[in-house]
Design a protein around this motif. Structure first.
Motif, PDB file in Angstrom:
ATOM      1  N   GLU A 117       0.842  -1.194   0.000  1.00  0.00           N
ATOM      2  CA  GLU A 117       0.000   0.000   0.000  1.00  0.00           C
ATOM      3  C   GLU A 117       0.879   1.247   0.000  1.00  0.00           C
ATOM      4  O   GLU A 117       1.822   1.358   0.795  1.00  0.00           O
ATOM      5  CB  GLU A 117      -0.935  -0.051   1.211  1.00  0.00           C
ATOM      6  N   TYR A 118       0.548   2.177  -0.886  1.00  0.00           N
ATOM      7  CA  TYR A 118       1.414   3.308  -1.193  1.00  0.00           C
ATOM      8  C   TYR A 118       0.695   4.641  -1.017  1.00  0.00           C
ATOM      9  O   TYR A 118      -0.536   4.725  -1.094  1.00  0.00           O
ATOM     10  CB  TYR A 118       1.886   3.221  -2.645  1.00  0.00           C
ATOM     11  N   ALA A 119       1.496   5.692  -0.830  1.00  0.00           N
ATOM     12  CA  ALA A 119       1.013   7.062  -0.929  1.00  0.00           C
ATOM     13  C   ALA A 119       0.952   7.442  -2.409  1.00  0.00           C
ATOM     14  O   ALA A 119       1.504   6.739  -3.267  1.00  0.00           O
ATOM     15  CB  ALA A 119       1.953   8.005  -0.185  1.00  0.00           C
ATOM     16  N   LEU A 120       0.289   8.560  -2.729  1.00  0.00           N
ATOM     17  CA  LEU A 120       0.221   9.016  -4.114  1.00  0.00           C
ATOM     18  C   LEU A 120       1.609   9.305  -4.680  1.00  0.00           C
ATOM     19  O   LEU A 120       1.826   9.218  -5.887  1.00  0.00           O
ATOM     20  CB  LEU A 120      -0.656  10.265  -4.216  1.00  0.00           C
ATOM     21  N   SER A 121       2.553   9.648  -3.804  1.00  0.00           N
ATOM     22  CA  SER A 121       3.922   9.919  -4.236  1.00  0.00           C
ATOM     23  C   SER A 121       4.654   8.676  -4.706  1.00  0.00           C
ATOM     24  O   SER A 121       5.718   8.764  -5.322  1.00  0.00           O
ATOM     25  CB  SER A 121       4.707  10.555  -3.084  1.00  0.00           C
ATOM     26  N   GLY A 122       4.091   7.493  -4.425  1.00  0.00           N
ATOM     27  CA  GLY A 122       4.746   6.244  -4.777  1.00  0.00           C
ATOM     28  C   GLY A 122       5.529   5.624  -3.636  1.00  0.00           C
ATOM     29  O   GLY A 122       6.133   4.565  -3.799  1.00  0.00           O
ATOM     30  N   LYS A 123       5.508   6.250  -2.461  1.00  0.00           N
ATOM     31  CA  LYS A 123       6.239   5.721  -1.309  1.00  0.00           C
ATOM     32  C   LYS A 123       5.471   4.568  -0.682  1.00  0.00           C
ATOM     33  O   LYS A 123       4.284   4.687  -0.377  1.00  0.00           O
ATOM     34  CB  LYS A 123       6.458   6.821  -0.270  1.00  0.00           C
ATOM     35  N   LEU A 124       6.163   3.461  -0.467  1.00  0.00           N
ATOM     36  CA  LEU A 124       5.548   2.293   0.164  1.00  0.00           C
ATOM     37  C   LEU A 124       5.327   2.573   1.641  1.00  0.00           C
ATOM     38  O   LEU A 124       6.259   2.934   2.365  1.00  0.00           O
ATOM     39  CB  LEU A 124       6.438   1.061  -0.018  1.00  0.00           C
ATOM     40  N   LEU A 125       4.080   2.405   2.106  1.00  0.00           N
ATOM     41  CA  LEU A 125       3.727   2.701   3.488  1.00  0.00           C
ATOM     42  C   LEU A 125       3.513   1.444   4.330  1.00  0.00           C
ATOM     43  O   LEU A 125       3.871   1.419   5.511  1.00  0.00           O
ATOM     44  CB  LEU A 125       2.449   3.549   3.536  1.00  0.00           C
ATOM     45  N   ARG A 126       2.921   0.415   3.722  1.00  0.00           N
ATOM     46  CA  ARG A 126       2.563  -0.762   4.507  1.00  0.00           C
ATOM     47  C   ARG A 126       2.480  -1.982   3.605  1.00  0.00           C
ATOM     48  O   ARG A 126       2.126  -1.880   2.433  1.00  0.00           O
ATOM     49  CB  ARG A 126       1.210  -0.535   5.200  1.00  0.00           C
ATOM     50  N   THR A 127       2.842  -3.155   4.181  1.00  0.00           N
ATOM     51  CA  THR A 127       2.682  -4.437   3.500  1.00  0.00           C
ATOM     52  C   THR A 127       1.783  -5.326   4.350  1.00  0.00           C
ATOM     53  O   THR A 127       1.934  -5.380   5.574  1.00  0.00           O
ATOM     54  CB  THR A 127       4.040  -5.126   3.278  1.00  0.00           C
ATOM     55  N   VAL A 128       0.845  -6.014   3.686  1.00  0.00           N
ATOM     56  CA  VAL A 128      -0.118  -6.872   4.383  1.00  0.00           C
ATOM     57  C   VAL A 128      -0.077  -8.264   3.772  1.00  0.00           C
ATOM     58  O   VAL A 128      -0.147  -8.417   2.549  1.00  0.00           O
ATOM     59  CB  VAL A 128      -1.548  -6.308   4.274  1.00  0.00           C
ATOM     60  N   LEU A 129       0.027  -9.281   4.627  1.00  0.00           N
ATOM     61  CA  LEU A 129      -0.042 -10.678   4.200  1.00  0.00           C
ATOM     62  C   LEU A 129      -1.256 -11.324   4.865  1.00  0.00           C
ATOM     63  O   LEU A 129      -1.423 -11.238   6.082  1.00  0.00           O
ATOM     64  CB  LEU A 129       1.230 -11.431   4.590  1.00  0.00           C
ATOM     65  N   ALA A 130      -2.099 -11.955   4.060  1.00  0.00           N
ATOM     66  CA  ALA A 130      -3.303 -12.616   4.563  1.00  0.00           C
ATOM     67  C   ALA A 130      -3.207 -14.109   4.285  1.00  0.00           C
ATOM     68  O   ALA A 130      -2.928 -14.514   3.152  1.00  0.00           O
ATOM     69  CB  ALA A 130      -4.549 -12.035   3.908  1.00  0.00           C
ATOM     70  N   SER A 131      -3.453 -14.925   5.292  1.00  0.00           N
ATOM     71  CA  SER A 131      -3.310 -16.374   5.128  1.00  0.00           C
ATOM     72  C   SER A 131      -4.389 -17.104   5.911  1.00  0.00           C
ATOM     73  O   SER A 131      -5.112 -16.517   6.721  1.00  0.00           O
ATOM     74  CB  SER A 131      -1.921 -16.825   5.600  1.00  0.00           C
ATOM     75  N   GLY A 132      -4.464 -18.418   5.652  1.00  0.00           N
ATOM     76  CA  GLY A 132      -5.440 -19.242   6.356  1.00  0.00           C
ATOM     77  C   GLY A 132      -6.870 -18.878   6.020  1.00  0.00           C
ATOM     78  O   GLY A 132      -7.731 -18.841   6.898  1.00  0.00           O
ATOM     79  N   TRP A 133      -7.145 -18.643   4.738  1.00  0.00           N
ATOM     80  CA  TRP A 133      -8.487 -18.215   4.342  1.00  0.00           C
ATOM     81  C   TRP A 133      -9.519 -19.303   4.618  1.00  0.00           C
ATOM     82  O   TRP A 133      -9.318 -20.460   4.290  1.00  0.00           O
ATOM     83  CB  TRP A 133      -8.492 -17.834   2.868  1.00  0.00           C
ATOM     84  N   LYS A 134     -10.622 -18.897   5.233  1.00  0.00           N
ATOM     85  CA  LYS A 134     -11.713 -19.806   5.560  1.00  0.00           C
ATOM     86  C   LYS A 134     -13.004 -19.301   4.926  1.00  0.00           C
ATOM     87  O   LYS A 134     -13.202 -18.099   4.778  1.00  0.00           O
ATOM     88  CB  LYS A 134     -11.907 -19.911   7.086  1.00  0.00           C
TER      89      LYS A 134
END
Length: 268
Positions: free
Chosen positions: A195-212
């Motif tokens: 997930e990025y700002a409009l400037s292109g700077k990376l702000l956050r990374t999210v990993l989702a697992s174990g989908w039910k």
């Protein structure tokens, strides 16, 4: 003395083995790109899976890591998607019990029983001192709030994925205006987001697992949720939060639950 491998051995065993090992990667690389309409339908499916026509309750445990140490919290999440309502109540430890958040349509409020005051929050603010945002626990609107671009296929761990870039449309308030997302080809579930700002700077990374998935009598498509969310702060390296969900309950909730009065009563 070693003898060179015979051509018959290479032809019969080694070459087929190499082709077999490379075939999944070749198939992935040669997979046809999704058309704009196919991509839109894919995102509509992701959104549909994230919402439920019934009420929804889940117990969540969060582990928050900082340079200063690790904290563990427990909370209960309640949702009523048909009315666009969400309530998050912290239940442990004792210092956090009774704090919570209430979403009423487009308004997000936080409550601290220690001061007995409600404060309005924005979509960009973190939830309870974690790396999370309100949108991490709510239904998604990728197909309607974002313009999507198909970037191709990519291997993420053991999963073949569709890589997509999303840019928010004008008029929508979201915490991250640009999102790079990886959807599992086999299940359609989002397994990674950058997930990025409009400037292109990376702000956050999210990993989702174990989908039910939870079957619903109200529609053919089931409701899906990840058992684990890992959120990494890319501005403050080393800061992360992990949420684990358990005790999912789809039964009807009390009519007055999604109110400020109900949340205040839990801290008395």
């Amino acid at each position: 003395m070693r003898t060179p491998l015979s051509r018959s051995f290479l032809a019969r065993w080694l070459v087929p083995a190499l082709l077999l090992a490379l075939s999944p990667l070749s198939a992935l690389a040669n997979a046809p790109a999704l058309t704009p309409e196919q991509l839109h339908q894919l995102l509509l499916k992701v959104d549909e899976r994230s919402r439920t026509p019934t009420d929804y309750r889940v117990v969540m445990t969060s582990v928050i890591k900082r340079d200063t140490g690790t904290a563990v919290r427990e909370a209960q999440l309640f949702r009523r998607d048909r009315e666009e309502r969400l309530l998050l109540l912290f239940t442990a430890p004792k210092t956090e019990a009774g704090k919570g958040y209430l979403r009423e349509e487009s308004n997000l409020w936080s409550y601290d029983p220690n001061v007995g005051r409600w404060e309005r929050r924005t979509e960009r603010e973190s939830i309870g001192g974690t790396e999370s945002r309100r949108s991490d626990f709510d239904q998604t609107r990728y197909a309607t709030w974002f313009d999507a671009t198909y970037e191709g296929t990519e291997k993420v761990g053991n999963a073949n994925t569709h890589r997509i870039t999303l840019k928010v449309k004008e008029g929508h308030d979201v915490p991250f205006p640009v999102i790079k997302m990886w959807l599992d080809v086999a299940t359609t579930n989002p397994i990674k987001r950058e997930e990025y700002a409009l400037s292109g700077k990376l702000l956050r990374t999210v990993l989702a697992s174990g989908w039910k998935k939870v079957a619903l009598k109200e529609r053919e498509e089931p409701f899906w949720y990840p058992e684990e969310l890992r959120l990494y702060d890319e501005l403050n390296k080393g800061n992360s939060s992990t949420f684990k969900s358990k005790a999912v309950d789809m039964r009807a909730l009390p009519a007055n639950l999604f109110t400020k009065a109900w949340l205040e009563s839990k801290s008395r």
